[in-house]
Scaffold this active site. Structure first.
Site, PDB file in Angstrom:
ATOM      1  N   CYS A  76       0.780  -1.239   0.000  1.00 37.39           N
ATOM      2  CA  CYS A  76       0.000   0.000   0.000  1.00 37.39           C
ATOM      3  C   CYS A  76       0.815   1.293   0.000  1.00 37.39           C
ATOM      4  CB  CYS A  76      -0.971   0.005   1.178  1.00 37.39           C
ATOM      5  SG  CYS A  76      -0.289  -0.677   2.695  1.00 37.39           S
ATOM      6  N   HIS A 139      -1.181   7.390   4.387  1.00 39.14           N
ATOM      7  CA  HIS A 139      -0.181   6.312   4.439  1.00 39.14           C
ATOM      8  C   HIS A 139       1.183   6.695   3.881  1.00 39.14           C
ATOM      9  CE1 HIS A 139      -0.278   1.691   5.017  1.00 39.14           C
ATOM     10  NE2 HIS A 139      -0.342   2.331   6.170  1.00 39.14           N
TER      11      HIS A 139
END
EC number: 3.1.6.4
Length: 520
Positions: A76, A139
């Site tokens: 991710c 993130h």
């Protein structure tokens, strides 16, 4: 004469102003819908037998489908950094050198994040007058210097990390949720996610944020960039009460059905606002389905080998749809090799902006593909950490390294390729094939099960074309400073900005930086 020249000059100034205003007025809005751990085979249009994605299937029917679209990394954080910079993670710093070919990301204790030296898509879009919002998972680092509003976004509703937890706020704090610059609460405390039932209203909250932002920007007549990075399909998967138990695919399917419904509402809202023909929308995922969480908490990678964490097709080939009524002809299927990094260059091109000229940009402009149906010859490089594992040129893919995960992890029940052992291909040891790469024809063998014979004329001919591409790539590769090497519990989400206003500050431990351990 002087008066005439002054009139002509003023006229030219007015013309230039009108031209600039017209350029801004015709720059399309940009909506990038990035899913989390959603697999290629999760959409009905890609063959999912449950046929539970009618809105996404309709989006494909009205736009262009990309069967050969890839992420830049099978995990991710690096893939998100690649999307927003247009650069491979090894260039933008989202990799580790702590061990060979290791997947690394941004957990709570990571000290690194997106460097100031990187130019992100929203920073550049500001030059064309865009308002930029991120909804969902960032993130790319959670320390203050990595905050998305420091890197071009004007608004944020979401979280710096994934919705793991609940934590005890002693050994580890619960993850904060932000409204712009400051946190408004924490997962499992203020933002509920029920592990037992899977119920959470988070996707509905993210949907409303998207609808409200589009409405407000349309009222202002300002072009906008919406980065809708929701995470309902990342384990532990969740869905709101109205969708729980509604899918043939269990809880994961419930999350997919809610996402599909939300995408339908976003596209419908664009039509309602009268700006659907002024808005370029792209749907894709950050990496393949996490088969380690199968079957209840994982999606489908269709016919492809393995899943998230690996550089086999199941880990890096993603569902992808482009939608722009009045511009992209309906019902198109493009076999263009595409990448999430292309969304950077394509978005800039649609906004009338050039890509940065002072750095290597790995993404390409797909606007000739989506608008004119052209095909652009380009390779796809598959990286795992600091290692180029494979490359695709045309229909052929050559593996220079293969690895699923270690024997130690496999013995603990961690399997990134469940039920898919292919002798000589999937391996629990890191296998180097640099002298004789494993070669597959992905048209005939999308599951990477039948390596082409080393002694065949086909092998010799194809590798004769692939080898120079790889050599040139490696010769021009200048890795960035690795951001994912150092971890420290003191930098976890103990006291994020705004915590004092809502009584959510926690006392951090003393700093103790250590080398991060990345097992796979």
């Amino acid at each position: 004469m002087a008066t005439i020249l002054l009139v002509l000059f003023c006229g030219l100034v007015d013309f230039w102003s009108l031209a600039e205003g017209k350029s801004n007025a015709t720059s399309p809005n940009l909506v990038l819908l990035l899913m989390d751990d959603m697999g290629w085979g999760d959409l009905g249009v890609f063959g999912q037998p449950s046929k539970e994605t009618p809105h996404l299937d309709q989006m494909a029917a009205e736009g262009m489908l990309f069967p050969s679209f890839y992420t830049a990394n099978p995990l991710c954080s690096p893939s998100r950094a690649a999307l927003l910079t247009g650069r491979l993670p090894i260039r933008n710093g989202f990799y580790t050198t702590n061990a060979h070919a290791r997947n690394a990301y941004t957990p709570q204790d990571i000290t690194g994040g997106i460097p100031d030296s990187e130019l992100l898509l929203p920073e550049l879009l500001k030059k064309a007058g865009y308002a930029n919002k991120i909804v969902g998972k960032w993130h790319l680092g959670h320390q203050p210097q990595f905050h998305p509003l420091r890197h071009g976004f004007d608004e944020w509703f979401g979280s710096p990390n994934c919705h793991f937890g609940p934590y005890d706020n002693k050994a580890a704090p619960n993850i904060p949720v932000y409204r712009d610059w400051e946190m408004i609460g924490r997962y499992y405390e203020d933002i509920k996610i029920n592990h037992k039932t899977g119920e959470s209203n988070l996707t509905q909250m993210y949907l409303q944020e998207a609808l409200d932002f589009m409405s407000s920007q349309q009222a202002k007549q300002q072009p906008f960039f919406l980065y809708w990075a929701i995470d309902a399909t990342h384990a532990p998967v969740y869905a709101s009460r109205a969708f729980l138990g509604s899918s043939q695919r269990g809880r994961y399917g419930d999350a997919v059905r809610e996402i599909d419904d939300s995408v339908g509402k976003i596209l419908s809202h664009l039509r309602k606002l009268g700006i659907s023909e002024d808005t370029f929308v792209f749907f894709t995922s950050d990496n393949g389905a996490a088969l380690v969480s199968a079957p209840e908490q994982a999606g489908s990678n269709g016919p492809f080998l393995c899943g998230k964490q690996t550089t086999f097709e199941g880990g890096m080939r993603e569902p992808a749809i482009a939608w722009w009524p009045g511009h992209i002809p309906a019902g198109q299927v493009s076999h263009q090799l595409g990448s999430v990094m292309d969304l950077f260059a394509t978005s800039l091109a649609l906004a009338g902006l050039p890509p940065p000229g002072d750095r290597e940009i790995d993404g390409i402009d797909l606007s000739p593909v989506v608008l004119q149906g052209k095909l652009i010859d380009r390779p796809i490089f598959y990286y795992r950490g600091n290692e180029m594992m494979a490359v695709r040129v045309g229909l052929y893919k050559a593996h220079y390294w293969t690895w699923s995960n270690s024997w130690e992890e496999f013995g603990q029940g961690i399997d990134f390729c469940p039920g898919q052992n292919v002798s000589g291909v999937t391996s629990h040891d890191q296998e180097e094939h640099s002298k004789l790469p494993l070669l597959f024809h992905l048209g005939k063998d999308p599951g990477e099960r039948f390596p082409i014979s080393f002694s065949s004329a086909e092998y010799q001919d194809v590798m004769g074309r692939i080898s120079p591409v790889v050599e040139q790539h490696k010769e021009t590769m200048l890795p960035g400073q690795p951001q994912l090497n150092v971890c420290d519990k003191a930098v976890m989400n103990w006291a994020p900005p705004g915590c004092e206003k809502i009584g959510k500050c926690l006392d951090p431990p003393q700093p103790d930086p250590q080398k991060c351990f990345w097992p796979h």
